[in-house]
Design a protein around this motif. Structure first.
Motif, PDB file in Angstrom:
ATOM      1  N   GLN A 175      -9.728   7.917  -2.870  1.00  0.00           N
ATOM      2  CA  GLN A 175      -9.601   8.668  -3.673  1.00  0.00           C
ATOM      3  C   GLN A 175      -9.351   8.954  -5.209  1.00  0.00           C
ATOM      4  O   GLN A 175      -8.560   9.660  -5.600  1.00  0.00           O
ATOM      5  CB  GLN A 175      -7.280   8.730  -3.357  1.00  0.00           C
ATOM      6  N   ARG A 176     -10.265   8.851  -5.420  1.00  0.00           N
ATOM      7  CA  ARG A 176     -11.148   8.145  -7.352  1.00  0.00           C
ATOM      8  C   ARG A 176     -11.233   9.988  -7.420  1.00  0.00           C
ATOM      9  O   ARG A 176     -11.010   9.938  -7.736  1.00  0.00           O
ATOM     10  CB  ARG A 176     -11.848   7.127  -7.178  1.00  0.00           C
ATOM     11  N   ARG A 177     -11.871  10.215  -6.646  1.00  0.00           N
ATOM     12  CA  ARG A 177     -12.046  11.954  -6.452  1.00  0.00           C
ATOM     13  C   ARG A 177     -10.661  12.771  -7.024  1.00  0.00           C
ATOM     14  O   ARG A 177     -11.182  13.785  -7.899  1.00  0.00           O
ATOM     15  CB  ARG A 177     -12.658  12.935  -5.895  1.00  0.00           C
ATOM     16  N   HIS A 178      -9.645  12.181  -6.646  1.00  0.00           N
ATOM     17  CA  HIS A 178      -8.262  13.212  -6.404  1.00  0.00           C
ATOM     18  C   HIS A 178      -6.938  12.781  -7.784  1.00  0.00           C
ATOM     19  O   HIS A 178      -6.514  13.288  -7.831  1.00  0.00           O
ATOM     20  CB  HIS A 178      -8.002  13.183  -5.346  1.00  0.00           C
ATOM     21  N   TRP A 179      -7.366  11.406  -7.700  1.00  0.00           N
ATOM     22  CA  TRP A 179      -6.181  10.455  -8.599  1.00  0.00           C
ATOM     23  C   TRP A 179      -7.272   9.931  -9.952  1.00  0.00           C
ATOM     24  O   TRP A 179      -7.760   9.477 -10.004  1.00  0.00           O
ATOM     25  CB  TRP A 179      -5.386   9.636  -7.300  1.00  0.00           C
ATOM     26  N   SER A 180      -5.431   9.641 -11.232  1.00  0.00           N
ATOM     27  CA  SER A 180      -6.002   9.912 -12.230  1.00  0.00           C
ATOM     28  C   SER A 180      -6.693   8.315 -12.210  1.00  0.00           C
ATOM     29  O   SER A 180      -6.378   7.475 -11.504  1.00  0.00           O
ATOM     30  CB  SER A 180      -4.913   9.476 -13.154  1.00  0.00           C
ATOM     31  N   GLY A 181      -8.109   8.111 -13.520  1.00  0.00           N
ATOM     32  CA  GLY A 181      -8.308   6.834 -12.978  1.00  0.00           C
ATOM     33  C   GLY A 181      -7.787   5.789 -13.944  1.00  0.00           C
ATOM     34  O   GLY A 181      -8.160   4.939 -13.481  1.00  0.00           O
ATOM     35  N   TRP A 182      -6.917   5.954 -14.273  1.00  0.00           N
ATOM     36  CA  TRP A 182      -5.696   4.459 -14.736  1.00  0.00           C
ATOM     37  C   TRP A 182      -5.601   3.721 -13.764  1.00  0.00           C
ATOM     38  O   TRP A 182      -5.000   2.820 -13.639  1.00  0.00           O
ATOM     39  CB  TRP A 182      -5.046   5.229 -16.161  1.00  0.00           C
ATOM     40  N   PHE A 183      -5.168   5.015 -12.582  1.00  0.00           N
ATOM     41  CA  PHE A 183      -4.325   4.238 -11.089  1.00  0.00           C
ATOM     42  C   PHE A 183      -5.522   3.262 -11.259  1.00  0.00           C
ATOM     43  O   PHE A 183      -5.675   1.923 -10.434  1.00  0.00           O
ATOM     44  CB  PHE A 183      -4.655   5.025 -10.473  1.00  0.00           C
ATOM     45  N   ALA A 185       0.729  -0.862   0.131  1.00  0.00           N
ATOM     46  CA  ALA A 185       0.101   0.431   0.475  1.00  0.00           C
ATOM     47  C   ALA A 185       0.925   1.424   0.668  1.00  0.00           C
ATOM     48  O   ALA A 185       0.612   2.369  -0.605  1.00  0.00           O
ATOM     49  CB  ALA A 185      -0.490   0.234   1.204  1.00  0.00           C
ATOM     50  N   GLY A 186       1.760   1.407   1.149  1.00  0.00           N
ATOM     51  CA  GLY A 186       2.932   2.744   0.557  1.00  0.00           C
ATOM     52  C   GLY A 186       3.395   2.733  -0.095  1.00  0.00           C
ATOM     53  O   GLY A 186       3.234   3.578  -1.590  1.00  0.00           O
ATOM     54  N   LEU A 187       3.880   2.137  -1.171  1.00  0.00           N
ATOM     55  CA  LEU A 187       4.399   2.451  -2.423  1.00  0.00           C
ATOM     56  C   LEU A 187       2.718   2.477  -3.767  1.00  0.00           C
ATOM     57  O   LEU A 187       2.903   3.090  -4.758  1.00  0.00           O
ATOM     58  CB  LEU A 187       5.121   0.724  -3.694  1.00  0.00           C
ATOM     59  N   LEU A 188       1.964   1.562  -3.379  1.00  0.00           N
ATOM     60  CA  LEU A 188       0.922   2.333  -4.250  1.00  0.00           C
ATOM     61  C   LEU A 188       0.030   3.600  -3.903  1.00  0.00           C
ATOM     62  O   LEU A 188      -0.511   4.367  -5.317  1.00  0.00           O
ATOM     63  CB  LEU A 188      -0.465   1.221  -3.837  1.00  0.00           C
ATOM     64  N   ALA A 189       0.285   4.358  -2.792  1.00  0.00           N
ATOM     65  CA  ALA A 189      -0.409   5.168  -2.159  1.00  0.00           C
ATOM     66  C   ALA A 189       0.907   5.970  -2.926  1.00  0.00           C
ATOM     67  O   ALA A 189       0.213   7.738  -3.376  1.00  0.00           O
ATOM     68  CB  ALA A 189       0.379   5.473  -0.789  1.00  0.00           C
ATOM     69  N   LEU A 190       2.266   5.887  -3.203  1.00  0.00           N
ATOM     70  CA  LEU A 190       3.073   6.779  -4.018  1.00  0.00           C
ATOM     71  C   LEU A 190       2.862   7.728  -5.520  1.00  0.00           C
ATOM     72  O   LEU A 190       2.842   8.122  -5.915  1.00  0.00           O
ATOM     73  CB  LEU A 190       4.848   6.599  -3.744  1.00  0.00           C
ATOM     74  N   VAL A 191       2.662   6.098  -6.026  1.00  0.00           N
ATOM     75  CA  VAL A 191       2.307   5.894  -7.429  1.00  0.00           C
ATOM     76  C   VAL A 191       0.900   6.455  -7.558  1.00  0.00           C
ATOM     77  O   VAL A 191       0.556   7.729  -8.248  1.00  0.00           O
ATOM     78  CB  VAL A 191       1.756   4.588  -8.111  1.00  0.00           C
ATOM     79  N   GLY A 192      -0.389   6.492  -6.483  1.00  0.00           N
ATOM     80  CA  GLY A 192      -1.217   7.160  -7.006  1.00  0.00           C
ATOM     81  C   GLY A 192      -0.792   8.831  -6.439  1.00  0.00           C
ATOM     82  O   GLY A 192      -2.236   9.364  -7.341  1.00  0.00           O
ATOM     83  N   GLU A 193      -0.436   9.237  -5.640  1.00  0.00           N
ATOM     84  CA  GLU A 193      -0.211  10.784  -5.437  1.00  0.00           C
ATOM     85  C   GLU A 193       0.287  11.318  -6.583  1.00  0.00           C
ATOM     86  O   GLU A 193       0.147  12.188  -6.930  1.00  0.00           O
ATOM     87  CB  GLU A 193       0.897  10.950  -4.503  1.00  0.00           C
TER      88      GLU A 193
END
Length: 343
Positions: A329-337, A214-222
């Motif tokens: 975070q769907r409201r803030h991060w890109s849809g492809w993520f 989750a930590g790495l995924l959070a960086l990718v999402g952000e």
């Protein structure tokens, strides 16, 4: 350079104590390997992964290490160098990787960065897993500059063939594959030893293993909110998995980040505390896969003695908070993520 995250993390006391213990052992291991000198010339670098890499180790932890061999070094020289690494680990009072495990194997730099391996479904676990661990929880022990460069190259390896608007689509998908495969594997691994058990592994699976991914995924999402997503992720890779998750959470939901830290600390204490750990390891009955055939609840049969109620509650809340955060975070991060996370 990308903008660094500014949320200030305050770790619970138990996690701070483990961090101090881990840092002391890392310093000792670095000093011991520095004395090995030319005996390590066949290696590109050595990194600590797992609990020591996350700075969460305890006296009962063994050392998961990512040992990268130089591409031009012969197998005998690499084997001798690996023996020096194992000797150094034990000389500073740490537990060496399990015999026969892939943390005793050396991976070559060329194997980690070979573009022909992209999308491979039959790559050896020790290469596939160590490539991801370079990004997930590895921390340099020798040749920190070389390891930092290698980690950056591994990060960019995952962007090969990806569009500029979604450079980490493959990485996000691979992290999900890694997590789900690991869940399936650990759920049905009923091996029991003096220092390990199904129940202990399940606690780790629901805490440190969850947060590591989750930590790495959070960086990718952000990173989808940043002008240079690759630079943003690379700039934060030196942080531990928990720090990455809490920092990203803290930008959006500080109260959630504080609760996650508390839940995680409860789970960590159970694994780090000798008495609780022994209780999780204690033999509760023999389980074989053939006894689970036709069962509607394999996990219940596999766990004759449940984990303590307070620990179970913390694990449930940890998973809920992490999953809820990603969904919001769907409201803030890109849809492809999110497409990479689902379908």
């Amino acid at each position: 350079m990308s903008e660094r995250l500014g949320y200030r993390i305050c770790l619970p006391e138990g996690l701070e104590a483990s961090r101090a213990w881990s840092d002391k052992r890392l310093r000792a291991l670095r000093a011991q390997l520095a004395r090995a000198g030319g005996a390590l010339d066949a290696l590109e670098c050595v990194a600590a992964a797992g609990s020591l890499g996350r700075r969460e180790a305890a006296p009962d932890s063994d050392v998961d290490c990512v040992v990268v061999g130089s591409d031009g070094a012969g197998p005998d020289a690499v084997e001798r160098a690996m023996a020096e690494v194992l000797k150094a680990i034990e000389s500073v009072g740490l537990r060496a990787p399990k015999r026969g495990g892939f943390f005793r194997q050396v991976v070559r730099r060329a194997e980690l960065l070979d573009p022909r391996r992209l999308g491979s479904l039959d790559e050896s676990p020790q290469v596939y897993g160590k490539r991801l661990q370079c990004l997930l929880d590895a921390r340099a022990v020798t040749q920190s500059d070389r390891f930092g460069c290698l980690r950056g190259e591994v990060l960019r390896w995952f962007t090969i063939g990806q569009g500029a608007s979604a450079p980490f689509a493959l990485l996000a998908s691979e992290l999900v594959r890694y997590r789900r495969s690991y869940v399936a594997y650990q759920t049905y691994d009923f091996a029991h030893g003096e220092d390990d058990s199904w129940r202990l592994r399940m606690v780790k699976l629901r805490s440190s293993r969850l947060v590591t991914v989750a930590g790495l995924l959070a960086l990718v999402g952000e990173s989808t909110t940043r002008a240079d997503p690759i630079a943003f992720v690379e700039e934060h890779l030196e942080l531990t998995a928990l720090e990455r998750l809490l920092l990203v959470m803290g930008q959006w939901k500080p109260a959630t980040a504080e609760r996650v830290a508390r839940h995680y600390a409860i789970a960590h204490q159970a694994v780090a505390d000798g008495s609780t750990r022994r209780g999780l390891i204690a033999e509760g009955g023999t389980v074989r896969l053939d006894t689970l055939a036709g069962s509607g609840d394999a996990a219940q049969q596999a766990s004759p003695c449940s984990v303590p109620a307070a620990l179970d509650a913390a694990l449930i809340e940890l998973a809920r908070e992490v999953n809820d955060f990603f969904l919001t975070q769907r409201r803030h991060w890109s849809g492809w993520f999110f497409q990479a996370l689902l379908l």
